[in-house]
Design an enzyme around this catalytic site. Structure first.
Site, PDB file in Angstrom:
ATOM      1  N   GLU A  94      86.766  35.651  61.794  1.00 29.00           N
ATOM      2  CA  GLU A  94      87.275  34.556  61.336  1.00 29.00           C
ATOM      3  C   GLU A  94      87.881  34.292  60.215  1.00 29.00           C
ATOM      4  OE1 GLU A  94      84.094  35.584  60.779  1.00 29.00           O
ATOM      5  OE2 GLU A  94      83.489  34.847  58.356  1.00 29.00           O
TER       6      GLU A  94
ATOM      7  N   LYS B 250      70.349  38.460  62.829  1.00 29.82           N
ATOM      8  CA  LYS B 250      70.385  37.960  61.963  1.00 29.82           C
ATOM      9  C   LYS B 250      70.507  36.527  61.443  1.00 29.82           C
ATOM     10  CE  LYS B 250      75.562  38.699  60.719  1.00 29.82           C
ATOM     11  NZ  LYS B 250      76.616  40.106  59.386  1.00 29.82           N
TER      12      LYS B 250
ATOM     13  N   THR C 184      83.420  42.947  66.176  1.00 26.07           N
ATOM     14  CA  THR C 184      84.017  42.429  65.367  1.00 26.07           C
ATOM     15  C   THR C 184      84.491  43.541  64.916  1.00 26.07           C
ATOM     16  OG1 THR C 184      82.992  40.833  65.219  1.00 26.07           O
ATOM     17  CG2 THR C 184      84.441  40.862  63.821  1.00 26.07           C
TER      18      THR C 184
ATOM     19  N   ASN D  13      82.397   7.025  59.349  1.00 22.75           N
ATOM     20  CA  ASN D  13      81.325   6.207  58.070  1.00 22.75           C
ATOM     21  C   ASN D  13      79.911   6.029  57.758  1.00 22.75           C
ATOM     22  OD1 ASN D  13      84.072   5.753  56.533  1.00 22.75           O
ATOM     23  ND2 ASN D  13      83.579   3.596  57.675  1.00 22.75           N
TER      24      ASN D  13
ATOM     25  N   LYS E 244      85.666  43.794  57.496  1.00 21.43           N
ATOM     26  CA  LYS E 244      86.320  42.502  58.137  1.00 21.43           C
ATOM     27  C   LYS E 244      87.296  42.068  57.186  1.00 21.43           C
ATOM     28  CE  LYS E 244      83.721  37.904  57.052  1.00 21.43           C
ATOM     29  NZ  LYS E 244      83.067  37.401  57.838  1.00 21.43           N
TER      30      LYS E 244
ATOM     31  N   ARG F 279      83.464  30.423  65.704  1.00 18.14           N
ATOM     32  CA  ARG F 279      82.548  28.830  64.847  1.00 18.14           C
ATOM     33  C   ARG F 279      82.347  29.048  63.661  1.00 18.14           C
ATOM     34  NH1 ARG F 279      75.754  28.559  66.915  1.00 18.14           N
ATOM     35  NH2 ARG F 279      75.550  30.079  66.528  1.00 18.14           N
TER      36      ARG F 279
ATOM     37  N   LYS G  75      87.180  42.400  68.176  1.00 18.17           N
ATOM     38  CA  LYS G  75      88.117  40.878  67.837  1.00 18.17           C
ATOM     39  C   LYS G  75      87.972  40.837  66.576  1.00 18.17           C
ATOM     40  CE  LYS G  75      84.868  36.603  67.107  1.00 18.17           C
ATOM     41  NZ  LYS G  75      85.027  36.516  65.092  1.00 18.17           N
TER      42      LYS G  75
ATOM     43  N   SER H 153      76.428  37.218  68.823  1.00 19.26           N
ATOM     44  CA  SER H 153      77.003  37.961  67.871  1.00 19.26           C
ATOM     45  C   SER H 153      76.095  37.976  65.872  1.00 19.26           C
ATOM     46  CB  SER H 153      78.872  37.748  66.978  1.00 19.26           C
ATOM     47  OG  SER H 153      79.256  38.392  66.818  1.00 19.26           O
TER      48      SER H 153
ATOM     49  N   HIS I 112      80.446  31.289  69.964  1.00 20.17           N
ATOM     50  CA  HIS I 112      79.616  31.375  69.560  1.00 20.17           C
ATOM     51  C   HIS I 112      78.328  31.080  69.542  1.00 20.17           C
ATOM     52  CE1 HIS I 112      81.495  35.172  68.037  1.00 20.17           C
ATOM     53  NE2 HIS I 112      82.533  34.407  67.810  1.00 20.17           N
TER      54      HIS I 112
END
Lengths: 487, 141
Positions: free
Chosen positions: A207, A336, A176, A126, A180, A297, A204, A381, A329
């Site tokens: 996500e 970047k 990766t 809270n 994607k 993440r 990989k 990454s 990660h």
């Protein structure tokens, strides 16, 4: 019958009905000395205009432990002094008028052993919506050894991961799969095969690759494992691909993870957005099933990036080491994505050291003893390429997975060439460092020499050699080391 | 093919001067240096044969290079020889670096066998072509 008006606050006892200042309710104790078994949190508190910083900080202690807005007589049924969190120190934030670092100690008994969900619900429950505060950020946490020892920790850990992979002495390399979204299972496996055969250790899933109309998860797993095994045969090396088992329910995640194991994968991955409980469940599953667990993440920047409000990533890194993932990660510095060098260094130390020293210039507010909990492999990454290899090795060290997605797949001569370029650059740099060269200064020269015997590396350097992402970071440390006069 | 296990397999074959720099690095880190050889380079063959005991407390790479040279005289050309550095400090107690220092001239590589099972699942077996011959005989011309 008379209804008695309560006496004014200053005349009342601690437990008379009514509203009392938090600082007067026992949540501000400047003389308190935290016990070794206390959990300590440091918050960046920005009170509303006119709100006293001590009262605001005491309120944070109160709202993250036993307090509610008014006095309750039922406190007297408990050993309430023990259960109250105690704010014991308040410092002004350097160069940020109106913000304060509040140090708050919590008794160990406030927390369920081995539960990140319980810890998070207490400390970041809270209180983050509390009206008298403009903003609040959980900066860091000291976890007592007694509490650390209630967690499993990384399912595999850096040492055993390296032993299983038979890879020592250099950072691991990954990529990766890109694009994607949209690749079919068959095309996806092609990227995996080329990248692994070319020299990467890992590929990989991204996500958001789960199970979409263009590629069902089982299809991806089957084609990926064909690619992994074929690449192992082509190179004689152990290879892996992080199969993302993130799904809508825990049952679905277990089903996917079990299928990955059945197919012989050495690693699976999950996204941070699955939640702390699901992460801990998967960490236990990973340990039971000899599997490395990679954590992407995803979503963290929504609450970690801005310095005024949210939770610092260093806290998330600590929680994830307790929760038991093997990879996380943790930033690249040169790539970047957001990442101040000193702040990032702090995250890497949290992942990899057995003992963190207090180091304010890296954002570490506390000494932290990890009590031999396994170490967590950081993953770098996002926008990195072979031309930065000397900087990456120097900044991030050896126990890290360097993931070059675009920097592998975008190579002009194809994916395998991109992978080879990265691997050659890496091995040349590690060799040079071990041989005593000053890689930071001589890095470009070392790469150029290696490229004379490796066309793919030459092409990579020609394509990306000059690319940098030079923007100011938002999440920087508040403390700078004092400079000492040069001799 | 070229087996790419170890730290430096993507670089041109290391000469003795190169190897010495890496051995010295291990010594400078306080690691024990170990020489191992095998003619079964399966990626999951963990236990290569040890050329004597790991060398603890060595001060100079020259001593390791003598042992490496002796190992190479005995097995060079018909075995892979790897050199590794072992760190006994708390939290590691593990190999910290490992690289192939000598390899057979001809590396035939690995056969991959696919066993089709239920559904579309495949069980994969990888074996070195050289393993068809008995140990000790695998990389002889």
């Amino acid at each position: 019958m008379n209804i008695q008006k309560p006496p004014p606050a200053e005349k009342r006892g601690r437990y008379s009905a009514g509203v009392l200042k938090y600082r007067d309710m026992g949540y501000w104790e400047p003389d308190y000395r935290p016990k070794d078994t206390d959990l300590i949190a440091v918050f960046r508190v920005t009170p509303q205009d006119g709100v006293d910083p001590v009262e605001a900080s005491a309120a944070v202690a109160g709202e993250s432990s036993t307090a509610t807005w008014t006095v309750v007589w039922t406190d007297r049924l408990t050993a309430c002094e023990k259960y109250r969190a105690k704010c014991y120190r308040i410092d002004e934030v350097p160069n940020a008028p109106g913000s304060y670092f509040a140090y708050i100690a919590y008794d160990l008994d406030l927390f369920e052993p081995g539960s990140i969900a319980n810890l998070a619900a207490s400390i970041i429950g809270n209180v983050f919506g509390f009206k008298p505060l403009k903003a609040l950020r959980l900066e860091d946490m000291r976890l007592p050894v007694a509490y650390v020892k209630t967690f499993q920790g990384p399912a595999t850990g850096i040492v055993v991961e390296r032993e299983r992979l038979d890879k020592f002495g250099r950072p691991l390399l990954g990529a990766t799969v890109k694009p994607k979204l949209g690749l079919s299972g068959r095309n996806y496996g092609r990227v995996v095969y080329e990248a692994l055969k070319g020299g990467l250790d890992f590929t990989k899933d991204d996500e958001n690759i789960n199970s979409q109309p263009f590629m069902h998860w089982r299809d991806r797993f089957l084609y990926c494992m064909e690619a992994v095994n074929k690449a192992e045969a082509a190179t004689g090396e152990v290879k892996g691909t992080y199969l993302n088992v993130t799904a809508a329910t825990m049952e679905d995640m277990y089903e996917r993870a079990d299928f990955a194991k059945e197919l012989g994968s050495c690693i699976v991955m999950i996204d941070l957005v699955v939640g702390y409980t699901a992460i801990q469940s998967m960490a236990k599953w990973a340990r039971r099933n000899d599997m490395i667990l990679h954590l992407h993440r995803a979503g963290h920047s929504t609450y970690t990036r801005q310095k005024t409000h949210g939770v610092s990533f260093r806290v998330i890194a600590k929680w994830m080491r307790l929760a038991g993932v093997d990879h996380i990660h943790a930033g690249t510095v040169v790539g970047k994505l957001e990442g101040d060098p000193n702040t990032t260094r702090g995250y890497y130390d949290i992942c990899r050291q057995d003992h963190n020293a207090l180091c304010l210039e890296h954002g570490l507010f506390f000494e932290q003893d990890w009590a031999s909990l396994n170490r967590l492999m950081p993953v770098a990454s996002g926008g990195i390429h072979a031309g930065q290899m000397h900087q990456l090795l120097d900044l991030l060290g050896e126990d890290v997975v360097l993931q070059f997605g675009g920097g592998t797949i975008g190579h002009p001569m194809g994916i395998a060439a991109g992978a080879t370029a990265n691997r050659v650059a890496l091995e040349a740099m590690v060799f040079a460092r071990n041989a005593g060269r000053d890689i930071v200064r001589e890095g470009p020269e070392i790469l150029e020499k290696a490229a004379r015997q490796c066309l793919p590396l030459k092409q990579a350097l020609d394509t990306w050699g000059e690319v940098t992402f030079d923007y100011a970071s938002t999440d920087t440390p508040d403390f700078v080391p004092t400079t000492t006069a040069a001799e | 093919m070229r087996i790419t296990q170890g730290c430096f397999s993507f670089l041109p074959d290391l000469n003795d001067g190169d190897i010495r720099t890496q051995v010295q690095y291990c010594i400078d880190q306080g690691w024990a240096v170990n020489i191992e050889f095998t003619d079964d380079p399966h990626p999951r063959n963990t236990y290569w044969e040890m050329w004597g005991m790991p060398m603890f407390d060595i001060k100079d790479a020259a001593a390791v290079m003598l042992e490496f040279d002796a190992c190479r005289k005995a097995y060079g050309g018909r075995c892979y020889i790897r050199i590794s550095g072992f760190d006994s400090t708390h939290g590691w107690e593990a190999v910290r670096i490992s690289f192939i220092a000598s390899r057979p001239e001809n590396e035939p590589g690995f056969r991959m066998i696919r066993q089709q099972t239920s559904g579309r699942s495949v069980r994969y077996t990888i074996e070195p072509y050289a393993a068809d011959r008995p140990e000790g005989d695998r990389y002889r011309a």
